[in-house]
Scaffold this active site. Structure first.
Site, PDB file in Angstrom:
ATOM      1  CG  HIS A 146      -2.080   0.909   1.152  1.00 43.63           C
ATOM      2  ND1 HIS A 146      -2.256   1.970   2.019  1.00 43.63           N
ATOM      3  CD2 HIS A 146      -3.132   0.964   0.291  1.00 43.63           C
ATOM      4  CE1 HIS A 146      -3.365   2.625   1.721  1.00 43.63           C
ATOM      5  NE2 HIS A 146      -3.915   2.038   0.680  1.00 43.63           N
ATOM      6  CE  LYS A 152      -1.361   4.771  -1.998  1.00 44.64           C
ATOM      7  NZ  LYS A 152      -2.033   4.230  -0.814  1.00 44.64           N
ATOM      8  CG  ASP A 198      18.610  11.760 -10.310  1.00 51.03           C
ATOM      9  OD1 ASP A 198      18.663  10.709 -10.969  1.00 51.03           O
ATOM     10  OD2 ASP A 198      18.396  12.877 -10.828  1.00 51.03           O
ATOM     11  CG  HIS A 250      -7.390   8.446  -0.745  1.00 46.52           C
ATOM     12  ND1 HIS A 250      -6.126   8.235  -1.264  1.00 46.52           N
ATOM     13  CD2 HIS A 250      -7.831   7.232  -0.323  1.00 46.52           C
ATOM     14  CE1 HIS A 250      -5.824   6.952  -1.176  1.00 46.52           C
ATOM     15  NE2 HIS A 250      -6.835   6.327  -0.610  1.00 46.52           N
ATOM     16  CE  LYS A 275      -4.325   6.974   2.534  1.00 47.86           C
ATOM     17  NZ  LYS A 275      -5.670   6.587   2.582  1.00 47.86           N
ATOM     18  CG  ASP A 330       0.144  21.061  20.268  1.00 44.84           C
ATOM     19  OD1 ASP A 330      -1.092  21.030  20.223  1.00 44.84           O
ATOM     20  OD2 ASP A 330       0.816  20.585  21.199  1.00 44.84           O
TER      21      ASP A 330
END
Length: 486
Positions: free
Chosen positions: A224, A226, A231, A404, A406, A411
């Site tokens: 899952h 991404k 480089d 979508h 997350k 603070d």
């Protein structure tokens, strides 16, 4: 005939009870949380044959023997590499802000490293713009490009990324692409696989879904993450899949998918590269650890007081580290805590931490989608609303698409952005990645994005919620019972 029938019946009953006893033993011996254990036991006893089938496919966290063997070797190699990396003391930030100190100390203990300094961090909150910037970086790449995605869906601007990769591969750039087998099913059935391979791009189908795999490992353990590495200096990570936001799941009726990505220039790419290397080696058996950083990587001095840490989860990685990081983050909040997640099915520990934060005076806001692509998770999420609302948590339901993203902001100083949802699958099953960013300037930018989310959301009214129909309450309780299994 009767003797054969009776013998067959006895054999079936015997096998059935042996399976029940075996599964019961496995549930108890694993020392799962009590709600999870009870959910499994009730499932296999109340709906026995279906429950046994569900356990067989989803009950235990395991990979194929080949993957396990490689995973054990990886950590001995990675530990040696980690020792060499730790000798590059000029990349580490040993001091953190007050709110981030406990979290970064946890990561130091679990992963063996301090946070990394001297990174230039950009927050990308428009999917289309993020992909355009990515395409530019791909065309400018000089040495190597590595990618891993859960979903790559051909079509639209995603095809422009594919063309950019092919162009770079043709001019000699070493390109590697790892995609989850289930999430990127359409990609693996498309002509792009052959086109890319013909240009020299290495493509790996991660956690391959096939008939044999059903008997070798859990089907719902997914890649899952991404991640994009260019480089060994530019890195991307966040919630965005490689899809055209104007085309992806438009028929589902949830609207445009809203994501967050980070683009980072600097030495944090080395630690992200370690994670990518482990994933690549688990799938292929080949080691591709990035080169150790040099002082040239510290040329960016704009964020010398900031610190970035990376945590990764999944089979073979430090156990429960993302769950521990989330708990530490929530308990560190003193003034304000803002959470965005598409899937809100928290563990009891996380639920209590969030409620306790609100009860001790922290201003807690949770932003979730109003429209959802998963009916199961939608109803399971609702089972937690009452307890959150009673504790004083504000729940905002985003109206302009499927949120979508997350993210967690504490603070106005500490930010968490990554791929992990607040559900059991992300916390304990999947290969996930989360960036911990201790940087006031970056956090202010995240705060502005979250404020925009709130302005496009409906605040859930506590009084109206507690007057909802009884059938909804019953449905929520049913899905709450299943929530440890989701």
């Amino acid at each position: 005939m009767n003797i054969f029938y009776d013998s067959s019946t006895c054999l079936v009953v015997l096998i059935y009870w042996l399976l029940i006893v075996n599964i019961t033993y496995r549930v108890l011996i694993k020392r799962r949380s009590i709600p999870t254990s009870m959910s499994w036991l009730l499932t296999i006893y109340i709906i026995p044959f279906i429950g046994i089938a569900i356990w067989f496919f989803f009950g235990e966290l395991y990979l194929e023997k080949k993957h396990k063997k490689i995973a054990r070797k990886i950590w001995s190699i990675s530990n040696q590499y980690l020792k060499q990396l730790k000798s590059c003391k000029y990349i580490f930030q040993t001091k953190n802000s007050e709110v981030a100190t406990s979290l970064f100390q946890l990561c130091k203990h679990r992963q063996g490293m301090f946070g990394i300094k001297n990174n230039k961090i950009t927050l990308l909150h428009d999917n289309k713009q993020a992909i355009k910037i990515l395409i530019r970086d791909i065309y400018l790449a000089r040495k190597n490009i590595e990618m891993v995605f859960y979903i790559w869906k051909p079509g639209g601007i995603a095809d422009d990324v594919a063309m950019a990769l092919i162009h770079s591969a043709n001019r000699g750039i070493h390109c590697r692409l790892m995609l989850d087998s289930a999430g990127s099913l359409e990609f693996f059935r498309s002509p792009w696989v052959k086109k890319m391979k013909n240009s020299g791009i290495q493509i790996v189908e991660s956690l391959k879904v096939n008939l044999v795999g059903v008997f070798l490992r859990r089907l719902d353990v997914r890649q899952h993450r991404k991640i994009i590495l260019i480089d060994n200096y530019i890195s991307y990570s966040g919630s965005m899949n490689l899809v055209d936001p104007n085309l992806f799941k438009r028929s589902s009726g949830v609207g445009k998918w809203i994501d967050l990505m980070t683009r980072i220039e600097g030495p944090i790419a080395i630690t992200i590269g370690m994670i990518y290397s482990c994933d690549w080696q688990i799938e292929t058996g080949l080691k591709i650890l990035p080169k150790l950083p040099n002082r040239e990587m510290l040329k960016n001095k704009s964020n010398h007081n900031s610190s970035v840490q990376v945590i990764a989860s999944g089979p073979g990685f430090p156990k429960n580290v993302i769950h521990q990081a989330l708990l530490t983050t929530i308990y560190s909040a003193k003034n304000e805590l803002i959470i965005t997640t598409p899937y809100l099915v928290p563990s009891d520990d996380l639920l209590h931490a969030i409620c306790t934060a609100a009860q001790r005076g922290v201003k807690v806001s949770i932003i979730i989608p109003l429209y959802h692509d998963s009916i199961l998770v939608k109803w399971a999420s609702r089972a937690f609303f009452s307890e959150l609302l009673e504790a004083g948590v504000k729940i905002y339901q985003f109206k302009k698409g499927l949120l979508h993203s997350k993210s967690i902001l504490v603070d106005h100083q500490l930010s968490l952005i990554g791929t992990a949802n607040l559900d059991m699958r992300s916390l304990w099953l999947n290969f996930e990645i989360t960036l911990l960013i201790d940087d006031n300037k970056f956090s202010q930018k995240l705060y502005l994005v979250q404020k925009e989310y709130i302005s496009n959301s409906e605040l859930l009214d506590k009084n109206i919620w507690f007057e909802r129909e009884n059938w909804k309450i019953i449905l929520e309780k049913i899905f709450y019972f299943l929530s440890p299994l989701l």
